[in-house]
Write an enzyme that holds these catalytic residues in place. Structure first.
Site, PDB file in Angstrom:
ATOM      1  N   LYS A 113       4.051 -15.380   2.667  1.00 47.54           N
ATOM      2  CA  LYS A 113       4.267 -16.127   1.426  1.00 47.54           C
ATOM      3  C   LYS A 113       5.777 -16.307   1.282  1.00 47.54           C
ATOM      4  CE  LYS A 113       2.805 -18.000  -2.455  1.00 47.54           C
ATOM      5  NZ  LYS A 113       1.993 -19.237  -2.517  1.00 47.54           N
TER       6      LYS A 113
ATOM      7  N   ASP B 271      -5.891  -7.481   4.237  1.00 50.80           N
ATOM      8  CA  ASP B 271      -7.061  -6.882   3.580  1.00 50.80           C
ATOM      9  C   ASP B 271      -7.924  -7.972   2.966  1.00 50.80           C
ATOM     10  OD1 ASP B 271      -8.716  -4.852   2.411  1.00 50.80           O
ATOM     11  OD2 ASP B 271      -7.708  -5.248   0.512  1.00 50.80           O
TER      12      ASP B 271
ATOM     13  N   ASP C  29      -1.923 -18.654   0.911  1.00 54.54           N
ATOM     14  CA  ASP C  29      -2.901 -19.440   0.141  1.00 54.54           C
ATOM     15  C   ASP C  29      -3.542 -20.516   1.007  1.00 54.54           C
ATOM     16  OD1 ASP C  29      -0.330 -20.473   0.163  1.00 54.54           O
ATOM     17  OD2 ASP C  29      -0.304 -21.099  -1.926  1.00 54.54           O
TER      18      ASP C  29
ATOM     19  N   TYR D 256       0.812  -1.210   0.000  1.00 53.08           N
ATOM     20  CA  TYR D 256       0.000   0.000   0.000  1.00 53.08           C
ATOM     21  C   TYR D 256       0.851   1.268   0.000  1.00 53.08           C
ATOM     22  CZ  TYR D 256      -4.497  -2.298   0.931  1.00 53.08           C
ATOM     23  OH  TYR D 256      -5.655  -3.026   0.843  1.00 53.08           O
TER      24      TYR D 256
HETATM   25  C1  IPM Z   1     -10.275  -1.901   4.147  1.00 52.35           C
HETATM   26  C2  IPM Z   1     -10.554  -1.329   2.789  1.00 52.35           C
HETATM   27  C3  IPM Z   1      -9.455  -0.325   2.459  1.00 52.35           C
HETATM   28  C4  IPM Z   1      -8.137  -1.091   2.405  1.00 52.35           C
HETATM   29  C5  IPM Z   1      -9.669   0.461   1.158  1.00 52.35           C
HETATM   30  C6  IPM Z   1     -10.991   1.195   1.169  1.00 52.35           C
HETATM   31  C7  IPM Z   1      -8.538   1.391   0.885  1.00 52.35           C
HETATM   32  O1  IPM Z   1     -10.665  -2.339   1.839  1.00 52.35           O
HETATM   33  O2  IPM Z   1     -10.221  -1.138   5.125  1.00 52.35           O
HETATM   34  O3  IPM Z   1     -10.110  -3.123   4.244  1.00 52.35           O
HETATM   35  O4  IPM Z   1      -7.808  -1.714   1.403  1.00 52.35           O
HETATM   36  O5  IPM Z   1      -7.432  -1.065   3.422  1.00 52.35           O
HETATM   37 MG    MG Z   2     -10.606  -4.292   2.657  1.00 49.72          MG
END
Ligand code: IPM
Ligand code: MG
Length: 352
Positions: free
Chosen positions: A191, A247, A223, A141
């Protein structure tokens, strides 16, 4: 006690579910004699429309200096153009980074009466009580370089998956401390058979584990973890993992409980201040209809009381009230019921 809470209702159903959680917080304040002062700010699409940015500097500062932040949801089709210069999600990422909340706690617990709402067979659901500890301010991210360009007429898009040892250390340490108060087992998901960043993750995790001889550590490839969540989720307890794996796995884990609308989250950093939000999104299809499930946000408010304000009794009272309302058959549409957001909230408040 007195506390300053920043409210970030955001987009879509965000304002509706935030209002519901504030009604519960207000009731708790009255009953237990606390004073919660709110400051409402913009984030996401509504901030882009009003200020041209998904998270204004003043909003971030307000969040940094608050005792806690409660967020609804961000995003929606209006701001979804892949060519747009600013996106609502950027506000959320900048907020997480700016508040330094590196640990995202996502508990998945099942109400026995909701087993039928889960896509899994009831026998697989017995005993499911998981808390995913997702790293929130690193990995793909945020890694640099990231971008798009053209090389010799070929378009490229790229992101960087990078972790520093201290980033892994602090999140894994938190997972072990949580495990000490639970079933004393940590599953670290990576992973490592493919990714160098995962091999560092695994090494650091093993180092941290030596400080917690009372807690069992298991490594699991991501996985395999994705499969385990649907073939035998009851064996999982504390699951710690990097940002993007977390996520994806938490969306998968959320459906075990019957509806994504039920699940809360807490994002914590080094201090007491934290960011609390339901794990669902802005659900533009039902926004403004007053039918969104407020439980995920109400339980996030409970986590806020527990982790940022140290009000364990009050937090547990909210969780018990939600449990009892569900036991009584109170259901919003996502759970096959008829209750509106406001009605569901009132039922929960009655139990308080
Ligand atoms: C979450 C969401 C967010 C992320 C998005 C909206 C940026 O999916 O909080 O899980 O990917 O962290
Ligand atoms: Mg999310």
């Amino acid at each position: 006690m007195q506390a300053n809470i920043v409210l970030l209702p955001g987009d879509g159903i965000g304002p509706e579910v935030t209002r519901a959680a504030v009604a519960v917080l207000d009731f708790v304040a009255k009953k237990y004699e606390h004073q919660f002062d709110y400051s409402e700010q913009r984030i996401g699409g509504c901030a882009i429309d009003a200020e041209g940015t998904a998270l204004g500097e003043a909003t971030l500062q307000a969040c940094q200096s608050a005792d806690a932040v409660l967020l609804g949801a961000v995003g929606g089709p209006k701001w979804d153009d892949p060519n747009a210069a600013v996106r609502p999600e950027q506000g959320l990422l900048a907020l997480r980074k700016g508040m330094g909340v590196f640990a995202n706690l996502r508990p998945v617990r099942l109400h026995p009466d909701l087993a039928a709402a889960s896509p899994l067979k009831p026998e697989l659901l017995a005993g499911v009580d998981i808390i995913v500890v997702r790293e929130l301010t690193g990995g793909l991210y945020f890694g640099e370089p990231k971008g798009q360009d053209v090389q010799n007429g070929v378009r490229r898009g790229y992101d960087t998956l990078m972790y520093h040892d201290y980033e892994v250390e602090r999140i894994v340490d938190l997972a072990f401390r949580l495990a000490q108060g639970r079933r004393k087992k940590v599953t670290s998901v990576d992973k490592a058979n493919v990714l160098a960043s995962s091999r560092l993750w695994r090494k650091v995790t093993m180092e941290v584990a030596t400080r917690y001889p009372d807690v069992a550590l298991e490594h699991m490839l991501v996985d395999t973890a994705a499969m385990k969540l649907v073939t035998g989720p009851a064996v999982l307890d504390v699951v710690v993992t990097e940002n993007m794996f977390g996520d994806i796995l938490t969306d998968e884990a959320s459906v075990l409980a019957g509806s994504m609308g039920l699940l809360p989250s807490a994002s914590l950093g080094a201090g007491k201040n934290g960011l609390y939000e339901p794990i669902h999104g802005s659900a533009p299809d039902i926004a403004g209809k007053g039918i969104a499930n407020p439980v995920g946000t109400i339980l996030s408010a409970a986590m806020l009381l527990r982790y940022s304000l140290g009000l364990e009794t009050e937090a547990a009272a909210i969780e018990k009230a939600v449990y009892e309302a569900l036991s009584d058959g109170c259901r919003t549409r996502d759970l096959g019921g008829e209750l509106s957001t406001t009605q569901m909230t009132e039922e929960i408040i009655k139990k308080l």
